[in-house]
Design a protein around this motif. Structure first.
Motif, PDB file in Angstrom:
ATOM      1  N   ILE A   1      21.265  87.342  99.842  1.00  0.00           N
ATOM      2  CA  ILE A   1      20.683  88.710  99.811  1.00  0.00           C
ATOM      3  C   ILE A   1      20.647  89.520  98.686  1.00  0.00           C
ATOM      4  CG2 ILE A   1      20.607  90.710 101.167  1.00  0.00           C
ATOM      5  CD1 ILE A   1      22.238  89.112 103.555  1.00  0.00           C
TER       6      ILE A   1
ATOM      7  N   SER B   1       9.542  90.993  91.862  1.00  0.00           N
ATOM      8  CA  SER B   1       8.695  90.520  90.861  1.00  0.00           C
ATOM      9  C   SER B   1       7.371  89.756  91.266  1.00  0.00           C
ATOM     10  CB  SER B   1       9.416  89.132  90.443  1.00  0.00           C
ATOM     11  OG  SER B   1      10.983  89.546  89.836  1.00  0.00           O
ATOM     12  N   LYS B   2       6.426  89.859  90.353  1.00  0.00           N
ATOM     13  CA  LYS B   2       5.125  89.647  90.933  1.00  0.00           C
ATOM     14  C   LYS B   2       5.021  87.950  91.197  1.00  0.00           C
ATOM     15  CE  LYS B   2       0.328  89.898  89.351  1.00  0.00           C
ATOM     16  NZ  LYS B   2      -0.361  89.025  88.165  1.00  0.00           N
ATOM     17  N   VAL B   3       5.477  87.065  90.564  1.00  0.00           N
ATOM     18  CA  VAL B   3       5.354  85.859  90.804  1.00  0.00           C
ATOM     19  C   VAL B   3       6.755  85.229  90.730  1.00  0.00           C
ATOM     20  CG1 VAL B   3       4.672  83.536  90.161  1.00  0.00           C
ATOM     21  CG2 VAL B   3       3.121  85.271  89.990  1.00  0.00           C
ATOM     22  N   ILE B   4       7.229  84.552  91.557  1.00  0.00           N
ATOM     23  CA  ILE B   4       8.685  83.976  91.787  1.00  0.00           C
ATOM     24  C   ILE B   4       8.597  82.383  91.587  1.00  0.00           C
ATOM     25  CG2 ILE B   4      10.833  83.750  92.992  1.00  0.00           C
ATOM     26  CD1 ILE B   4      10.206  86.713  93.967  1.00  0.00           C
ATOM     27  N   VAL B   5       9.163  81.819  90.737  1.00  0.00           N
ATOM     28  CA  VAL B   5       9.432  80.455  90.654  1.00  0.00           C
ATOM     29  C   VAL B   5      10.843  80.010  90.912  1.00  0.00           C
ATOM     30  CG1 VAL B   5       9.403  78.290  89.235  1.00  0.00           C
ATOM     31  CG2 VAL B   5       7.429  79.949  89.127  1.00  0.00           C
TER      32      VAL B   5
ATOM     33  N   PHE C   1      13.670  79.748  98.333  1.00  0.00           N
ATOM     34  CA  PHE C   1      12.250  79.261  98.505  1.00  0.00           C
ATOM     35  C   PHE C   1      11.446  79.875  99.394  1.00  0.00           C
ATOM     36  CE2 PHE C   1      14.353  75.082  96.939  1.00  0.00           C
ATOM     37  CZ  PHE C   1      13.594  74.963  95.886  1.00  0.00           C
ATOM     38  N   GLN C   2      12.278  80.650 100.407  1.00  0.00           N
ATOM     39  CA  GLN C   2      11.563  81.662 101.166  1.00  0.00           C
ATOM     40  C   GLN C   2      10.935  82.691 100.658  1.00  0.00           C
ATOM     41  OE1 GLN C   2      14.450  82.727 104.011  1.00  0.00           O
ATOM     42  NE2 GLN C   2      15.108  80.421 104.588  1.00  0.00           N
ATOM     43  N   VAL C   3      11.155  83.274  99.361  1.00  0.00           N
ATOM     44  CA  VAL C   3      10.771  84.184  98.521  1.00  0.00           C
ATOM     45  C   VAL C   3       9.858  83.746  97.439  1.00  0.00           C
ATOM     46  CG1 VAL C   3      12.327  85.905  99.324  1.00  0.00           C
ATOM     47  CG2 VAL C   3      12.427  84.690  97.132  1.00  0.00           C
ATOM     48  N   ALA C   4       9.971  82.278  97.014  1.00  0.00           N
ATOM     49  CA  ALA C   4       9.091  81.922  95.832  1.00  0.00           C
ATOM     50  C   ALA C   4       7.811  81.706  96.115  1.00  0.00           C
ATOM     51  CB  ALA C   4       9.978  80.618  95.521  1.00  0.00           C
ATOM     52  N   ASP C   5       6.810  81.936  95.219  1.00  0.00           N
ATOM     53  CA  ASP C   5       5.605  81.679  95.279  1.00  0.00           C
ATOM     54  C   ASP C   5       5.406  80.254  94.881  1.00  0.00           C
ATOM     55  OD1 ASP C   5       4.144  84.322  95.365  1.00  0.00           O
ATOM     56  OD2 ASP C   5       5.730  84.479  93.687  1.00  0.00           O
ATOM     57  N   TYR C   6       6.187  79.612  94.019  1.00  0.00           N
ATOM     58  CA  TYR C   6       6.204  78.200  93.690  1.00  0.00           C
ATOM     59  C   TYR C   6       7.469  77.594  93.681  1.00  0.00           C
ATOM     60  CZ  TYR C   6       1.640  79.608  91.965  1.00  0.00           C
ATOM     61  OH  TYR C   6       0.223  80.043  91.970  1.00  0.00           O
ATOM     62  N   GLY C   7       7.638  76.673  94.431  1.00  0.00           N
ATOM     63  CA  GLY C   7       9.088  76.110  94.347  1.00  0.00           C
ATOM     64  C   GLY C   7       8.984  74.520  93.824  1.00  0.00           C
TER      65      GLY C   7
END
Ligand SMILES: Cc1cc2nc3c(=O)[nH]c(=O)nc-3n(C[C@H](O)[C@H](O)[C@H](O)COP(=O)(O)OP(=O)(O)OC[C@H]3O[C@@H](n4cnc5c(N)ncnc54)[C@H](O)[C@@H]3O)c2cc1C
Lengths: 309, 249
Positions: free
Chosen positions: A263, A272-276, A287-293
């Motif tokens: 948390i 952030s706009k895009v999260i990897v 991974f629950q908030v990542a756009d690309y995992g």
């Protein structure tokens, strides 16, 4: 309405955090004055005068202000503060150190890290590590506010020619003295202002292994951040910590490597706009908030990324 | 040297709180509560100063309803000498908390106040600075190093650019950052001993302080949800998607 913005600077240059703070101030109203309190800080004052929307720059240039210690600067701001309806500073370590002291001297509340201005007396701020957004209203005659800079665009840093006026108020005090500082030097973009950030966590295993992150950062022109676990373990210095109690970032691209997604870490990067996310554990909360995992071993992924980018 | 440490009872750091349906606040029903982690670091630092022979007495204070006796007892079990409970409604605002602490500092002739830099519920980061202002004391915020030197206090601070070292006269206020120390665990014998240590009860009226709220919470909303995206199968796919789909590189 009359608003005072406290400039964030190092006596040489005006920091971008001030530009975002000016935007927040203009969302409240006008006129907006900027206070530059420092020593031999004329270049900062000139830079502040060029910022779009600024009406006037007050310069308190005195050796006593060289290190911008809170005790003397707060006394100075409180003295001129009663002429204003709002006093704003960026929610940096400098602003957070200073403004509560100013507020107490003025016997008013301080409103921390606002992310939106609803009206001249109503503001939105995150609480509980960003798991809730509180809208708060103040009846105090002076509203003393720190501003989360990632939530406000930077005002244009050129084109204006506001009046620059000396402010001959010095509240020198003997309570505290500056001994020294150790600043991290880096050729990379500043963490809170970078458009790409790549952060490493406990999964990096050592400070040496951060070389793998640096190689990717070089390719992307990225700033480098870290989780608390990586800082606590001594892999990297404290100023790289992203999170609830570290720095707040909101780049175009955030890459979390070997970070589980606690948390407190999410609080610092989830806008952030895009999260990897790169993590070998497919169940990691990041991974629950990542756009690309990418579920894989970072020691395999990072060299490949550096090579192929 | 006499040290005052303030501890706050907050929701445990591992709990992900939810906003109440009526948007009046967050739902803490049955949530696990604990000492705010930064306050725990402050308690530890005070005890270490005492163990080094630099402090004579460590007083721990908590402000809130009766339940915060639990957090005072925890601090006593860690090694604080006695407790003060200021009975008040939970969630007092930082200025009110600073005024109450200021009154106690005067009453007890405190030389050093140690508090956490922020509480993990309200995330304000204000009390140390406000208390220092009210008492005309210097402040060492976000401390990662504290050392008594010839009657002064050397404080190393975590700042955005790195670290800063300052020298404060006493009395002073210090707010603790994460890396100041690693708090110990209370041993069973110390937990038993703590039950016998005294806890005084005071009210804001006893201390002559008005705790009226200055800010009104209009509403509390959940933040915009981020939904999970997709899993990519390879570095190649990741790069392609970042270039053509997300267009961020
Ligand atoms: C008061 C308080 C304040 C805090 N403030 C912050 C803060 O500001 N910022 C912050 O970040 N944290 C903060 N924390 C700490 C937070 O709760 C977590 O402990 C921390 O974020 C964990 O860091 P991490 O994800 O690097 O480590 P871990 O949780 O240990 O995660 C490591 C991850 O690396 C992965 N991994 C390991 N090896 C590999 C490999 N070879 N390849 C790929 N993946 C691998 C693992 O699967 C795991 O998911 C705070 C905590 C408290 C109590």
């Amino acid at each position: 309405m009359k608003i005072l913005v406290i400039a964030e600077h190092d006596n040489l240059s005006l920091k971008p955090a001030t530009l975002s703070t000016v935007t927040a101030a203009l969302a409240i109203g006008q006129p907006v004055d900027v206070l530059v309190a420092g020593a031999a800080c004329a270049s900062v004052a000139n830079a502040a005068a060029a910022v779009a929307g600024v009406s006037r720059v007050l310069v308190a240039d005195h050796p006593a202000h060289a290190a911008q210690l809170a005790e003397s600067i707060a006394a100075l701001v409180a003295e001129i503060g009663t002429q204003y309806t709002h006093i704003l500073a960026a929610a940096t370590t400098t602003g957070k150190n200073l403004l509560p002291r100013v507020a107490a001297l003025l016997d008013v509340a301080q409103i921390s890290e606002i992310v939106a201005v609803k009206s001249a007396d109503t503001f939105v701020r995150p609480i509980y590590a960003g798991n809730a957004l509180a809208t708060v209203q103040s009846d105090d005659p002076v509203k003393v506010i720190t501003v989360r800079t990632t939530a406000f665009a930077e005002a244009a840093s050129a084109g204006n020619a506001a009046a620059v006026e000396p402010l001959n108020v010095v509240k020198e005090q003997a309570l505290s003295a500056f001994v020294g500082q150790q600043l991290s030097t880096s050729e990379r973009p500043e963490l809170t202002a970078a458009s790409v950030v790549i952060s490493g966590g406990r999964g990096m295993q050592s400070g040496e292994n951060f070389v793998l992150i640096e190689k990717v950062a070089d390719k992307l022109g990225a700033a480098i951040g870290a989780s608390r676990a990586a800082v606590d373990a001594g892999f990297v210095p404290n100023d790289m910590q992203v999170g609830q109690t570290g720095k707040i970032v909101a780049p175009e691209l955030y890459i979390a490597v070997g970070i589980s997604g606690a948390i407190q870490h999410l609080a610092g990067m989830k806008d952030s706009k895009v999260i990897v996310a790169i993590n070998k554990d497919a169940e990691a909360p990041i991974f629950q908030v990542a756009d690309y995992g990418l579920v894989d071993d970072l020691f395999k992924v990072l060299p490949e990324l550096a090579e192929k980018l | 040297m006499k040290i005052l440490v303030a501890v706050k009872r907050v929701v445990d750091a591992n709990v992900k709180v939810r906003v109440k349906a009526d948007n009046s606040g967050v739902d803490l029903t049955n949530a696990k509560m604990a000492i705010n982690p930064f306050c725990e670091i402050a308690v530890e630092e005070a005890i270490r100063l005492k163990e080094k022979g630099q402090a004579d007495e460590v007083i721990v204070v908590s402000i809130g309803d009766k339940a915060c006796h639990e957090q005072i007892r925890t601090a006593l079990a860690l090694g604080a000498d006695r407790g003060i409970h200021v009975e008040a409604q939970d969630g007092l605002q930082p200025l009110a908390v600073a005024k109450l602490l200021h009154a106690i500092v005067q009453r007890e002739s405190i030389d050093l106040v140690l508090v956490g830099k922020q509480s993990i519920d309200s995330d304000n980061n204000q009390v140390a600075q406000m208390l220092a202002a009210l008492g005309g004391m210097p402040q060492g915020t976000f401390a990662c190093g504290v050392e008594v030197q010839d009657g002064k206090l050397k404080v190393v601070r975590e700042i955005d650019g790195g670290e800063q070292t300052i020298l404060l006269s006493l009395p002073a206020v210090v707010s603790t950052d994460l890396r100041l120390n690693e708090p110990r665990y209370a041993s069973l014998p110390n937990i038993m001993k703590a039950k016998k240590k005294p806890i005084d009860s005071l009210t804001p009226a006893d201390l002559g302080v008005s705790v009226a709220a200055r800010l009104r919470t209009v509403s509390v909303e959940p933040p915009p949800e981020r939904s999970a995206g997709i899993k990519v199968a390879s570095v190649d796919e990741l790069i392609t998607r970042l270039k053509t789909e997300a267009k961020v590189i």
